[in-house]
Design an enzyme around this catalytic site. Structure first.
Site: not given
Ligand code: SF4
Length: 349
Positions: A32, A194
């Site tokens: 860390e 995403c």
């Molecule tokens: Fe995309 Fe939301 Fe997943 Fe981040 S948390 S990768 S912004 S879908």
């Protein structure tokens, strides 16, 4: 439940990193500290060298500070290495080599902040406490479309509560690692993936098409410009270095003699100052030339560095802090990355 979806994703997609397969708090702590402000590909070789050389907290405690700084060279943020050494000595001498086993006690150790304490407490001892690093901030800010700045006091409080609420208390170690891994591999700062994200159906930033607007940060960091004239002296096959003191960047590292200015200055001013200090005056047998100019960026400082090679016939009278060594010995000393760059570019080491 979102936490279970996240956990399943993690178990299928996690990277196999050496500090993941252990509950040894020393190894987790070391990893860390090395990985703070450093990405895994850059930090991994340092981790491997450190763990080989210092497999236990006792070995680290018994090492010399100069030796540790030399191994740390290039990672930056040198106070991390100094604090790590101080803490290793404390654990070895006062705690009989036994690492504290809970968040509150770990947080009291020098150089260990809330993030690292939470990481060690949860990864090593499975304590249900949420970690909050840059990756986790980003995932949470996007998941809930929170526009509170993550570097404001109120933002930090809000995200601390949220991370703790979101924690899977049955699997704190795995949950924390899953959040960090999702931020590192999928919910990347630029262009989050995403389509590959297990939380996509619940992500408010995604549903609003506003991923790039989160997390929000306030810009309040002032950057200081500094102007260094460095001197690589050469006399009787020796050059001169000194060890930097506390109260400035690169504490305890070795550096070339330098003059610092509050703005760019011309050669005449530099020559005058060198004469005043009795470091150099031009003659037929003594010369000085500008070998390299570069800009070096630190977190809060921008350093404009000019490196001069200075050939002398006799050693100048300099303070006791300056030591003369054969340039081939420079390799043995822990030096700032800026100096390393100069020496390598000029093929001096
Ligand atoms: Fe995309 Fe939301 Fe997943 Fe981040 S948390 S990768 S912004 S879908």
């Amino acid at each position: 439940m979102l936490q279970n979806i996240l956990l399943n994703w993690y178990l299928k997609n996690k990277r196999n990193l050496p500090w993941r397969n252990t509950t040894n708090p020393y190894i987790i702590w070391l990893s860390e500290v090395i990985l703070q402000q450093t990405r895994v590909p850059q930090g991994l070789p340092y981790f491997q060298v450190f763990i080989k050389k210092y497999p236990t907290v006792k070995k680290l405690a018994e090492a010399s500070n100069d030796e540790i700084m030399k191994l740390w060279q290039g990672l930056g943020y040198y106070s991390r290495a100094r604090n790590m050494h101080t803490t290793a000595i404390l654990i070895h001498t006062q705690f009989k080599g036994i690492f504290p086993d809970n968040y509150t006690a770990i947080l009291k150790l020098k150089g260990i902040g809330t993030y690292t304490a939470a990481a060690i407490a949860s990864f090593a001892f499975n304590e249900p406490i949420a970690v909050l690093d840059g990756n986790v901030f980003r995932v949470l800010a996007r998941l809930y479309a929170i526009d509170e700045p993550i570097n404001s006091t109120s933002g930090k409080k809000l995200f601390t509560v949220l991370a703790q609420t979101f924690l899977n208390v049955n699997e704190p170690a795995l949950h924390n690692q899953a959040m960090m891994e999702l931020g590192a591999l999928v919910c990347k700062p630029q262009k989050p993936l995403c389509n590959e994200c297990p939380l996509v159906n619940n992500c408010l930033a995604f549903l609003q098409g506003k991923q790039q607007f989160f997390p929000v940060k306030v810009k309040n960091v002032k950057v200081r410009n500094r102007y260094f004239s460095y001197f690589y002296f050469l006399v009787h096959k020796q050059t001169c270095i000194y060890q930097r003191k506390a109260g400035d960047i690169w504490q305890n590292l070795f550096d070339l003699p330098l003059l610092e200015w509050d703005q760019q200055v011309d050669n005449e001013i530099i020559l005058n100052e060198l004469k005043n200090k009795n470091w150099f005056s031009p003659t037929k047998k003594q010369s000085l030339y500008l070998a390299m100019q570069t800009k070096h960026i630190l977190t809060h400082q921008r350093i404009f560095a000019n490196f001069y090679i200075v050939k002398l016939i006799n050693k100048p009278q300099m303070g006791k802090e300056f030591i003369w060594i054969n340039p081939t010995e420079l390799k043995k000393y822990a030096i700032p990355r800026l100096l390393d760059k100069f020496l390598k570019e000029q093929k001096l080491i």
